[in-house]
Design a protein around this motif. Structure first.
Motif, PDB file in Angstrom:
ATOM      1  N   TYR A 145     -28.898  14.632  16.717  1.00  0.00           N
ATOM      2  CA  TYR A 145     -29.809  15.588  16.086  1.00  0.00           C
ATOM      3  C   TYR A 145     -30.277  16.614  17.098  1.00  0.00           C
ATOM      4  O   TYR A 145     -30.306  17.808  16.845  1.00  0.00           O
ATOM      5  CB  TYR A 145     -31.058  14.851  15.591  1.00  0.00           C
ATOM      6  CG  TYR A 145     -31.108  14.496  14.145  1.00  0.00           C
ATOM      7  CD1 TYR A 145     -30.523  13.333  13.695  1.00  0.00           C
ATOM      8  CD2 TYR A 145     -31.777  15.294  13.228  1.00  0.00           C
ATOM      9  CE1 TYR A 145     -30.610  12.969  12.372  1.00  0.00           C
ATOM     10  CE2 TYR A 145     -31.864  14.943  11.897  1.00  0.00           C
ATOM     11  CZ  TYR A 145     -31.281  13.778  11.469  1.00  0.00           C
ATOM     12  OH  TYR A 145     -31.365  13.421  10.160  1.00  0.00           O
ATOM     13  N   ASN A 194     -27.585  19.040  18.180  1.00  0.00           N
ATOM     14  CA  ASN A 194     -27.310  20.029  17.150  1.00  0.00           C
ATOM     15  C   ASN A 194     -28.442  21.043  17.043  1.00  0.00           C
ATOM     16  O   ASN A 194     -28.219  22.237  16.855  1.00  0.00           O
ATOM     17  CB  ASN A 194     -27.091  19.327  15.805  1.00  0.00           C
ATOM     18  CG  ASN A 194     -26.603  20.269  14.732  1.00  0.00           C
ATOM     19  OD1 ASN A 194     -25.740  21.103  14.987  1.00  0.00           O
ATOM     20  ND2 ASN A 194     -27.156  20.164  13.543  1.00  0.00           N
ATOM     21  N   LYS A 226     -23.974  27.343  12.604  1.00  0.00           N
ATOM     22  CA  LYS A 226     -24.130  26.558  11.366  1.00  0.00           C
ATOM     23  C   LYS A 226     -23.179  27.076  10.288  1.00  0.00           C
ATOM     24  O   LYS A 226     -22.542  26.296   9.591  1.00  0.00           O
ATOM     25  CB  LYS A 226     -25.580  26.632  10.881  1.00  0.00           C
ATOM     26  CG  LYS A 226     -25.837  25.801   9.622  1.00  0.00           C
ATOM     27  CD  LYS A 226     -27.313  25.793   9.218  1.00  0.00           C
ATOM     28  CE  LYS A 226     -27.492  25.013   7.919  1.00  0.00           C
ATOM     29  NZ  LYS A 226     -28.873  24.968   7.448  1.00  0.00           N
ATOM     30  N   TYR A 250     -31.134  21.979   9.361  1.00  0.00           N
ATOM     31  CA  TYR A 250     -30.459  20.964   8.550  1.00  0.00           C
ATOM     32  C   TYR A 250     -30.475  21.195   7.050  1.00  0.00           C
ATOM     33  O   TYR A 250     -29.689  20.599   6.328  1.00  0.00           O
ATOM     34  CB  TYR A 250     -31.064  19.582   8.854  1.00  0.00           C
ATOM     35  CG  TYR A 250     -30.667  19.095  10.213  1.00  0.00           C
ATOM     36  CD1 TYR A 250     -29.366  18.648  10.436  1.00  0.00           C
ATOM     37  CD2 TYR A 250     -31.537  19.131  11.284  1.00  0.00           C
ATOM     38  CE1 TYR A 250     -28.967  18.246  11.691  1.00  0.00           C
ATOM     39  CE2 TYR A 250     -31.143  18.725  12.551  1.00  0.00           C
ATOM     40  CZ  TYR A 250     -29.852  18.290  12.741  1.00  0.00           C
ATOM     41  OH  TYR A 250     -29.443  17.890  13.978  1.00  0.00           O
ATOM     42  N   SER A 251     -31.377  22.050   6.585  1.00  0.00           N
ATOM     43  CA  SER A 251     -31.592  22.043   5.144  1.00  0.00           C
ATOM     44  C   SER A 251     -30.370  22.509   4.361  1.00  0.00           C
ATOM     45  O   SER A 251     -29.585  23.337   4.826  1.00  0.00           O
ATOM     46  CB  SER A 251     -32.788  22.918   4.787  1.00  0.00           C
ATOM     47  OG  SER A 251     -32.378  24.260   4.719  1.00  0.00           O
ATOM     48  N   ALA A 252     -30.220  21.964   3.192  1.00  0.00           N
ATOM     49  CA  ALA A 252     -29.158  22.397   2.281  1.00  0.00           C
ATOM     50  C   ALA A 252     -29.749  22.768   0.932  1.00  0.00           C
ATOM     51  O   ALA A 252     -29.045  23.211   0.044  1.00  0.00           O
ATOM     52  CB  ALA A 252     -28.116  21.307   2.118  1.00  0.00           C
ATOM     53  N   ASP A 261     -35.259  17.214   3.406  1.00  0.00           N
ATOM     54  CA  ASP A 261     -34.201  18.178   3.678  1.00  0.00           C
ATOM     55  C   ASP A 261     -34.058  18.475   5.174  1.00  0.00           C
ATOM     56  O   ASP A 261     -33.135  19.157   5.592  1.00  0.00           O
ATOM     57  CB  ASP A 261     -34.481  19.475   2.900  1.00  0.00           C
ATOM     58  CG  ASP A 261     -33.202  20.219   2.529  1.00  0.00           C
ATOM     59  OD1 ASP A 261     -32.126  19.598   2.587  1.00  0.00           O
ATOM     60  OD2 ASP A 261     -33.272  21.415   2.215  1.00  0.00           O
ATOM     61  N   LYS A 262     -34.951  17.907   5.965  1.00  0.00           N
ATOM     62  CA  LYS A 262     -34.854  18.044   7.417  1.00  0.00           C
ATOM     63  C   LYS A 262     -33.778  17.147   7.997  1.00  0.00           C
ATOM     64  O   LYS A 262     -33.476  17.215   9.177  1.00  0.00           O
ATOM     65  CB  LYS A 262     -36.179  17.591   8.069  1.00  0.00           C
ATOM     66  CG  LYS A 262     -37.337  18.485   7.835  1.00  0.00           C
ATOM     67  CD  LYS A 262     -38.442  18.235   8.850  1.00  0.00           C
ATOM     68  CE  LYS A 262     -39.134  16.893   8.662  1.00  0.00           C
ATOM     69  NZ  LYS A 262     -40.495  16.897   9.229  1.00  0.00           N
ATOM     70  N   SER A 263     -33.275  16.268   7.159  1.00  0.00           N
ATOM     71  CA  SER A 263     -32.420  15.189   7.646  1.00  0.00           C
ATOM     72  C   SER A 263     -30.946  15.500   7.414  1.00  0.00           C
ATOM     73  O   SER A 263     -30.603  16.280   6.536  1.00  0.00           O
ATOM     74  CB  SER A 263     -32.819  13.919   6.889  1.00  0.00           C
ATOM     75  OG  SER A 263     -31.824  12.963   6.952  1.00  0.00           O
ATOM     76  N   ILE A 264     -30.075  14.880   8.214  1.00  0.00           N
ATOM     77  CA  ILE A 264     -28.657  14.989   7.882  1.00  0.00           C
ATOM     78  C   ILE A 264     -28.277  13.942   6.852  1.00  0.00           C
ATOM     79  O   ILE A 264     -27.199  13.957   6.301  1.00  0.00           O
ATOM     80  CB  ILE A 264     -27.692  14.825   9.093  1.00  0.00           C
ATOM     81  CG1 ILE A 264     -27.969  13.551   9.851  1.00  0.00           C
ATOM     82  CG2 ILE A 264     -27.692  16.026   9.975  1.00  0.00           C
ATOM     83  CD1 ILE A 264     -26.820  13.166  10.771  1.00  0.00           C
TER      84      ILE A 264
END
Lengths: 493, 651
Positions: free
Chosen positions: B316, B319, B330, B487-489, B509-512
Motif C-alpha cells: 500500500y 503504491n 494509476k 485507491y478509490s474506484a 473505497d480507500k482499500s484495495i
C-alpha cells in the motif's frame, strides 16, 4: 534491566482471563448467535455516527477497565452492529450464519496461527491442499494449484499478476516499464477490483478495455474480439481476459465457452472472476451457468459469499501445474523457508503468496463441508435459486413492483413504484422521481431495523433494489415479508 | 456425546404446534435438517430463460418431504433403517401435478395452491393417479416413515423447482448446540492448556502420516456432530500451540484473552468494513484506533487502514508513494516510463521485493542499502545509492526504513534517513510491523526516534502486542485524502452518494480490497482492557526477558551471541561440546551450521518447545529466539537454554 521479581511469574492472570472468556462466549452465543438471527429482533439498530460514537465510548485510555465493563462493551458492540446473520439481511452478497463454519472460525481464532510453513501449521497446510483440490474438482480440473487470498479483489489481482508473469517473466525483475503497453479485458459489468488491480499492478486503468455487455449484463464475445483488435491497433499487447460469473449487481454470467474461444484464438490468459457465481458449481441443476469454466487458466471463487462460510474465504484456483504461482511470487526468505529442514519442504507453501503471515481460511469451509456434505451445500445453492425464483414471480404478480430484468442468478433487481407514481410512466420526471424512492425506503427500513436490502443506480437505470437471499435460514415467510415491507415503507412516497 | 446427540436431534427437533411456519421435521441421524431437493420436478432451466420457471405448489398431505438420498446414498429412515431401494419417501410428492391439476389455482404466473391439512382438501388428480400407480407400497411406507411426524401439517407449502421454501433448511437449535460444544472444546483443549507448560507445544507428525490420521476428505454427505467435534479435537491436537509459553518460533506468540474475545465476536457478527451502513461500530472503532496509533507515532493528523498483513501494508505504502510521485501512473501504467527506484536496507523484510514485483516496479529497481554490523541501515550508504540512481537517470521515489528487522531486530536510524529523504524529496515509509509496538513503551520508544518524520508507517499489533492474526495497520501522514484518491474506484453499488447519512464514513473505497475484516476491533478491546499502561508493561516485560536471556547466554558455556540485541530478537549459536575445541575455520562453521537444524528437529519431535533458526547474510545457521507472550516467565528462559543443551549435548 532484568531485575524485577515480575519475571518470575507470568505477566497475565490466566484464570481471570479464562473466566472472562467463558462469560464472553456465553454473551456471544446469546447476543450474536441467537438474538442476532432472531426474526423477532431488529436487523440493525440505527444510530447516527456522532450518537454512536458517544454511546460506545470509543476512547482508548491509559488505564484498563474491569471485566464487567468490558462485557457491557461487547454487548453494545453486538447491539449496534448490523446482524449480517439475520434472515432479513439481504444487503450484501454474503449473509446468514452457519454454525459449523462459525465453530471453525472460532477454532481458527483460538489456534491463532499463520499459514506459511508445515512446521507452524501442519494441519492447515494439508487441509488447504484438500479444500483447494475439491474446489478445483468442481471447476473440472484434476490437478492444478491455488491459494486462499484475503478477498476476491486480491484473488483477481493475483490472477492478473500471474498472467503477466507467464507472458513476460522478465517483468518481475525489470518492471512493467520494460514491457510493452499491456491490455486486459473485462466486461463493463465486471467487479471494480479489476480496475483497482490494473492500477495497483502498474498496468494502468486506461489499459483495461471494457467490453460491452448485452442487456442482461453478459459480455458480448464479438465485442471482446473487437476490443482485442482495437487494443492491438493502438499498439498495446493483450494478455488477460477476465470473464465474470455472477456480476455484482445483475448477477450475470459471461458466456465462457465463446470467451474461451476468443482467448484461445489470441493466446490470452482467461481468468474467471467467479467470486460470486462460483458456488453455483455445487449445484447439478445450475452449474451449466458456468459451462466452459474448465477452460479457464484461473478462477476466483469466494465461498464466503453464497455458502455462508464467513468473511473471508476466497480461493484463487489455477490450472497450472508447473509451479507458476511459486515462481511468480516466491522470495525464498531464508528465515522462514529454510531448505535444510528435516521434513519435505514442498509442504512449506507460504512462499506462493504475496503475504507473509496469512490467515487460516480453509478450516471454516472444511468443517462446514464435513458437516453438510457436498449435497448439503448443493441444497443451499438450489434453495437460494428457488427463493429468487419465488420472488421473481411474486414481483411480477404484485402491483407496483417492476423487475429490472429476469435474473439469471440470485440477484433480484427491481423497482418499487409507489402508488403516487403508478400510471405516470410516460411523464418527464417519472424516472427522476423513481430514482428517489429506493433511498427513501432504505432510510426508513434502516431506521426501523426491520430488514436491509441494497439499492444502486446502474448504467442508465435509476436506483433500484438488489435483493440477495443466500442465508439457509431464509424462509418463504421472509420473502413475503420482504415484499410486504417494501410496500409498507413505500406506500406514501 | 450420545446423550448430546439425542437431545439435539430427538427432542430438539419436535416442532411446537404454535410454530406454524417452521420447517419439516429433522431426521434424527443427520446433523441438520436439510430437506431433500426433489430433482425430479423440473427446474433445470436457468432463471429467466423464458418460460422456464416452475413454481409449483402442491397439496401436501400429512407431511412435508423428508430428506432423501443423493449421489447414491441410501436414505435412512428416522428409525435408522435404510429404505428399500434408497428411494426417498418424499418422491411421492416430487412429481409435479399436471397443468390441469393445478389449473385455476391462481394467476398463471404463480400457481400457488394452499395446502390444507389432510382430509380437508381434494387430492389433485395427477397426484392421485400417481399414488394409485405406485400402489399401496408407497402409501404404507409413507405412513411408516412419517408416523411420528404426522401431526406436523405443512400449511402453505411452496415448492419451487423441487425446493420447499417454507421452513429454513437448517436447524438453528442444533447448530447453536454445536457451537456451544465446540466452544467447550476450544476452552478445554486450547485455552486452558495454553498456560500449561507440561503440555506439548506441538505433536509432530510427518505430512504423510498426518494425512492418514486426519480424515480430511470432503464427501457428498455430511457427518454427525459427534464426528465433527472429534475432527475439531484432531485439528487441535496436531496443530502447533502458538499460545504455549514455550513457543518462540515466530514474531507472534501467546494469547490475550481480551483480543480473543473480540475476535470471537467478530466471527459471530461476521461484518465487512466498507460502509457505515453495514459496519457502523467497526468503522468507528477503526477510526479511533488509527487515530490513537497516529498519536503514538507523533503526527497531529493522518489517515490509515487495517490490512491483511504487513506485506500488504508495505505494498500500500509503495503504491501510495508512487501515486504521490506520479499520479498518472494509476491510469497510464508504467510502460515506457523511466525507472522508478526505491531504497531499503539489506536487512529489510522480503515483502519489499514481492511488492516491487507485484506493483510492476521490478525487483531490480529495489536498491538495497548496506547495513552496519548490527543490521541498521547506514545513512551515508543510502545517500550514495540515491546519487547513483540519479546518475543513472532513474527516478528515486521511496525510501523504506525498517524499525525492527525480522531476523536481527534492528532499527534503522530514522532521523538521519529522514534528513536524506527530505533533501531528495523522497517518500519515507517505515516498516515498523515488528518494532512499532515499542512506541507504546516510554522506555523503549526511543528506538523509533524520528518516526514522526515518516510519510507512512506499517505497524502490526498482532506481533508484539498479541492482538491475534491479523492486525496490521498502515498509517499515513497525509490528511488530504491521498489514500482515497489513490485507491478509490467509486463503485456505485456500494458507495452510493445519495445515502441518508454522511457518506464520508463509508471509508471502504480507500482499500484495495472490497470486503475487509474488522481487524481494529480486537486491538481496541484489548486496549480498553489493559489500558495504555498495560500494553506498555507488556512491551517492557518482553524486552526485560530478552535482556535476561542475553545475560544468561553470556554466562553459559557453549552459547554464543551473534550480537547484542536492540529488541526482542535474541540471536545466538549453540556450540555443542564436540565443537568447542575446534579451531575457527571453514570446517568449524560448516559443522556449526548443521547443529541448529538437528536441534530443531529434536525439539519438534519431542514437542518441548519451538524456536526458529536460519542462516543469515554469510552467517551459518543460528537460533533466533523471540519473547513476546506475557505468559513467559524467567523459568521458561532457563528452560529454553537447558533444553538446547540437553538436545544437543551429543552433537
Amino acid at each position: 534491566m532484568a531485575e524485577g521479581s515480575g519475571l518470575e511469574r507470568p505477566g497475565l492472570d490466566g484464570a481471570a482471563g479464562e473466566e472472562f472468556l467463558g462469560q464472553a462466549l456465553r454473551l456471544l452465543l446469546d447476543e450474536a448467535v441467537r438474538n442476532g438471527t432472531d426474526r423477532a429482533r431488529k436487523v440493525c439498530e440505527w444510530r447516527e455516527p456522532r450518537e454512536l460514537r458517544a454511546l460506545l465510548d470509543l476512547e482508548l485510555r491509559p488505564h484498563g477497565e474491569p471485566p464487567q465493563r468490558l462485557l457491557q462493551r461487547c454487548r453494545d458492540v453486538a447491539r449496534y452492529s448490523v446482524k449480517t446473520g439475520h434472515p432479513r439481511f439481504f444487503n450484501q452478497l454474503f449473509s446468514g450464519l452457519d454454525h459449523h463454519a462459525l465453530a471453525g472460525r472460532l477454532l481458527t481464532e483460538a489456534l491463532n496461527t499463520s499459514q506459511y510453513t508445515y512446521e507452524i501449521a501442519p494441519v492447515f497446510v494439508l487441509m488447504e491442499e484438500v479444500v483447494l483440490a475439491k474446489l478445483r474438482e468442481l471447476v473440472g480440473w484434476g490437478s492444478g494449484d491455488g491459494i486462499f487470498c484475503p478477498g476476491g479483489s486480491l484473488s483477481n489481482m493475483y490472477a492478473m499478476n500471474v498472467a503477466r508473469f507467464q507472458r513476460f517473466p522478465e517483468g518481475r525483475q525489470r518492471g512493467s516499464r520494460a514491457l510493452p503497453r499491456l491490455a486486459l479485458f473485462a466486461s463493463q459489468e465486471s467487479h471494480y477490483s479489476i480496475e483497482k488491480g490494473a492500477a495497483f499492478l502498474g498496468i494502468g486503468t486506461d489499459n483495461v478495455f471494457f467490453v460491452r455487455a448485452d442487456e442482461r449484463g453478459k459480455m458480448i464475445p464479438e465485442e471482446l474480439e473487437k476490443e482485442i483488435e482495437r487494443a492491438k491497433s493502438e499498439g498495446a499487447v493483450p494478455f488477460f481476459v477476465s470473464a465474470t460469473c455472477g456480476t455484482t449487481v445483475l448477477g450475470a454470467f459471461d458466456p465462457l465457452q465463446s470467451v474461451a474461444d476468443v482467448c484461445q484464438r489470441h493466446g490470452l490468459w482467461l481468468h474467471v472472476d467467479a467470486a460470486w457465481g462460483g458456488s453455483a458449481l455445487l449445484s447439478r441443476t445450475h452449474r451449466h451457468l458456468l459451462a466452459g469454466i474448465e477452460r479457464a487458466d484461473s478462477v476466483a471463487w469466494n465461498p464466503h459469499k453464497m455458502l455462508a462460510v464467513g468473511l473471508q474465504c476466497s480461493a484463487l484456483l489455477l490450472r497450472d501445474t508447473s509451479g507458476l504461482l511459486q515462481r511468480c511470487h516466491g522470495a525464498g526468505a531464508s528465515y522462514l523457508f529454510q531448505r535444510d529442514k528435516f521434513y519435505d519442504v514442498a509442504y512449506d507453501t507460504g512462499d506462493k503468496t504475496l503475504q507473509c503471515g496469512r490467515r487460516v481460511d480453509c478450516l471454516k469451509l472444511w468443517l462446514l463441508w464435513k458437516a453438510v456434505g457436498t449435497e448439503g451445500l448443493e441444497r443451499r445453492v438450489d434453495r437460494a435459486f428457488a427463493c429468487t425464483r419465488y420472488l421473481v414471480e411474486e414481483v411480477k404478480r404484485r402491483d407496483g413492483f417492476q423487475l429490472v430484468l429476469e435474473p439469471e442468478f440470485i440477484n433480484l433487481c427491481f423497482w418499487f413504484v409507489p402508488p403516487s407514481l403508478r400510471g405516470r410512466e410516460g411523464c418527464d420526471d417519472f424516472w427522476e422521481r423513481l430514482g428517489k424512492v429506493a433511498p427513501a425506503i432504505k432510510e426508513r427500513m434502516m431506521r426501523e431495523g426491520s430488514m436491509m436490502v441494497s439499492y444502486q443506480p446502474h448504467g442508465a437505470r435509476v436506483n433500484f433494489f438488489r435483493q440477495i437471499a443466500t442465508s439457509p435460514a431464509v424462509t418463504r415467510a421472509d420473502l413475503d415479508f420482504f415484499l410486504d415491507e417494501i410496500e409498507r415503507l413505500g406506500h406514501d412516497l | 456425546m450420545r446423550v448430546l446427540q439425542q437431545s439435539f436431534f430427538t427432542s430438539g427437533r419436535k416442532v411446537k404446534p404454535t410454530e406454524t411456519n417452521s420447517g419439516p421435521p429433522t431426521p434424527p441421524n443427520h446433523p441438520f435438517s436439510f430437506y431433500q431437493n426433489p430433482k425430479i420436478t423440473h427446474g433445470t432451466a436457468p432463471l429467466g430463460t423464458g418460460g422456464g420457471f416452475r413454481l409449483r405448489h402442491r397439496r401436501l398431505r400429512a407431511t412435508a418431504p423428508l430428506p432423501g438420498p443423493k449421489r447414491g446414498a441410501r436414505h435412512r429412515s428416522p428409525e435408522g433403517r435404510s429404505l428399500p431401494g434408497g428411494r426417498c419417501p418424499a418422491a411421492i410428492f416430487c412429481h409435479p401435478p399436471s397443468e390441469k391439476a393445478v389449473a385455476g389455482g391462481g394467476p398463471a404466473a404463480l400457481r400457488v395452491l394452499i395446502g390444507e391439512p389432510r382430509g380437508q382438501a381434494p387430492v389433485p388428480a395427477a397426484a392421485r393417479s400417481r399414488r394409485a400407480r405406485h400402489g399401496g407400497r408407497l402409501e404404507e411406507m409413507e405412513v411408516g416413515i412419517c408416523k411420528q411426524d404426522m401431526l406436523q401439517k405443512k400449511k402453505n407449502a411452496v415448492l419451487v423447482d423441487g425446493v420447499i421454501l417454507n421452513g429454513p433448511i437448517m436447524d438453528s437449535k442444533a447448530g447453536e448446540k454445536f457451537v456451544e460444544e465446540a466452544c467447550k472444546i476450544i476452552m478445554e483443549e486450547v485455552i486452558q492448556k495454553a498456560n500449561d507448560v507440561t503440555e506439548k507445544v506441538c505433536e509432530w507428525r510427518a505430512p504423510e502420516t498426518l494425512k492418514k490420521i486426519l480424515d480430511l476428505e470432503m464427501r457428498d454427505t455430511g457427518e454427525s456432530h459427534q464426528k465433527l467435534l472429534q475432527l475439531c479435537q484432531d485439528v487441535i491436537q496436531y496443530s502447533v500451540k502458538t499460545s504455549h509459553p514455550r513457543f518462540f518460533n515466530q514474531l507472534y506468540a501467546g494469547i490475550d484473552y481480551y483480543s480473543l474475545v473480540a475476535r470471537f465476536i467478530t466471527e459471530a457478527l461476521n461484518p465487512s468494513v466498507y460502509t457505515y451502513e453495514v459496519s457502523p461500530v467497526f468503522l468507528l472503532v477503526e477510526e479511533t484506533v488509527i487515530k490513537k496509533m497516529i498519536e503514538f507515532i507523533g503526527w497531529e493528523e493522518g489517515d490509515g487502514i487495517f490490512n491483511p498483513g504487513g506485506s500488504v501494508s508495505n505494498m500500500y505504502a509503495m503504491n501510495l508513494a508512487r501515486y504521490k510521485f506520479c499520479p498518472e501512473i494509476k491510469e497510464k501504467g508504467l510502460s515506457g516510463l523511466p525507472r522508478l527506484v526505491l531504497f531499503t536496507s539489506e536487512e529489510c523484510h522480503y515483502s519489499m521485493k514481492k511488492a516491487a514485483s507485484f506493483l510492476g516496479i521490478g525487483t531490480e529497481n529495489v536498491y538495497f542499502v548496506k547495513t552496519d554490523e548490527r543490521g541498521k541501515m547506514i545513512p551515508e550508504e543510502l545517500e550514495k545509492q540515491v546519487q547513483r540512481a540519479r546518475k543513472e537517470g532513474s527516478a528515486p521515489f521511496l525510501v523504506c526504513a525498517t524499525a525492527g528487522t525480522t531476523v536481527l531486530g534492528a532499527f534503522d536510524p530514522l532521523d538521519e534517513i529522514a534528513d536524506i529523504c527530505e533533501k531528495h524529496g523522497l517518500w519515507l515509509h517505515v516498516d515498523a510491523s515488528w518494532g512499532g509496538s515499542a512506541l507504546i513503551s516510554r522506555k523503549h520508544c526511543r528506538l523509533l526516534c524520528g518516526i514522526h518524520r515518516a510519510d507512512s508507517v506499517a505497524w502490526n499489533p498482532h506481533k508484539m502486542l498479541l492482538a491475534g492474526i491479523q492486525c496490521c495497520a498502515l498509517l499515513v501522514k497525509d490528511n488530504s485524502g491521498l489514500l482515497k484518491k489513490c485507491y478509490s474506484a467509486k463503485a456505485a453499488y456500494l458507495f452510493q452518494q445519495d445515502k441518508f447519512y454522511d457518506v464520508s464514513y463509508d471509508t471502504g473505497d480507500k482499500s484495495i480490497q472490497c470486503s475487509r475484516r474488522p481487524d481494529a476491533f480486537k486491538f481496541w478491546l484489548m486496549w480498553k482492557a489493559l489500558g495504555t499502561t498495560g500494553l506498555e508493561e507488556r512491551v517492557n516485560r518482553a524486552l526485560a526477558l530478552a535482556r535476561y536471556l542475553v545475560e544468561e547466554i553470556k554466562k553459559r558455556e557453549g552459547f554464543q551471541l551473534l550480537l547484542e540485541p536492540e529488541y526482542a530478537n535474541v540471536c545466538f549459536w549453540y556450540i555443542p561440546p564436540s565443537l568447542r575445541k575446534m579451531e575457527d575455520g571453514p570446517e568449524f562453521w560448516q559443522k556449526l551450521h548443521e547443529v541448529a537444524p538437528i536441534v530443531k528437529e529434536r525439539m519438534m519431535k519431542k514437542g518441548s518447545m519451538m524456536l526458529g533458526y536460519q542462516p543469515h547474510r554469510g552467517k551459518v545457521n543460528f537460533f533466533r529466539q523471540v519473547v513476546i507472550s506475557p505468559q513467559v516467565s524467567r523459568e521458561d528462559m532457563d528452560f529454553l537454554l537447558d533444553e538446547i543443551e540437553l538436545l544437543a549435548k551429543d552433537l
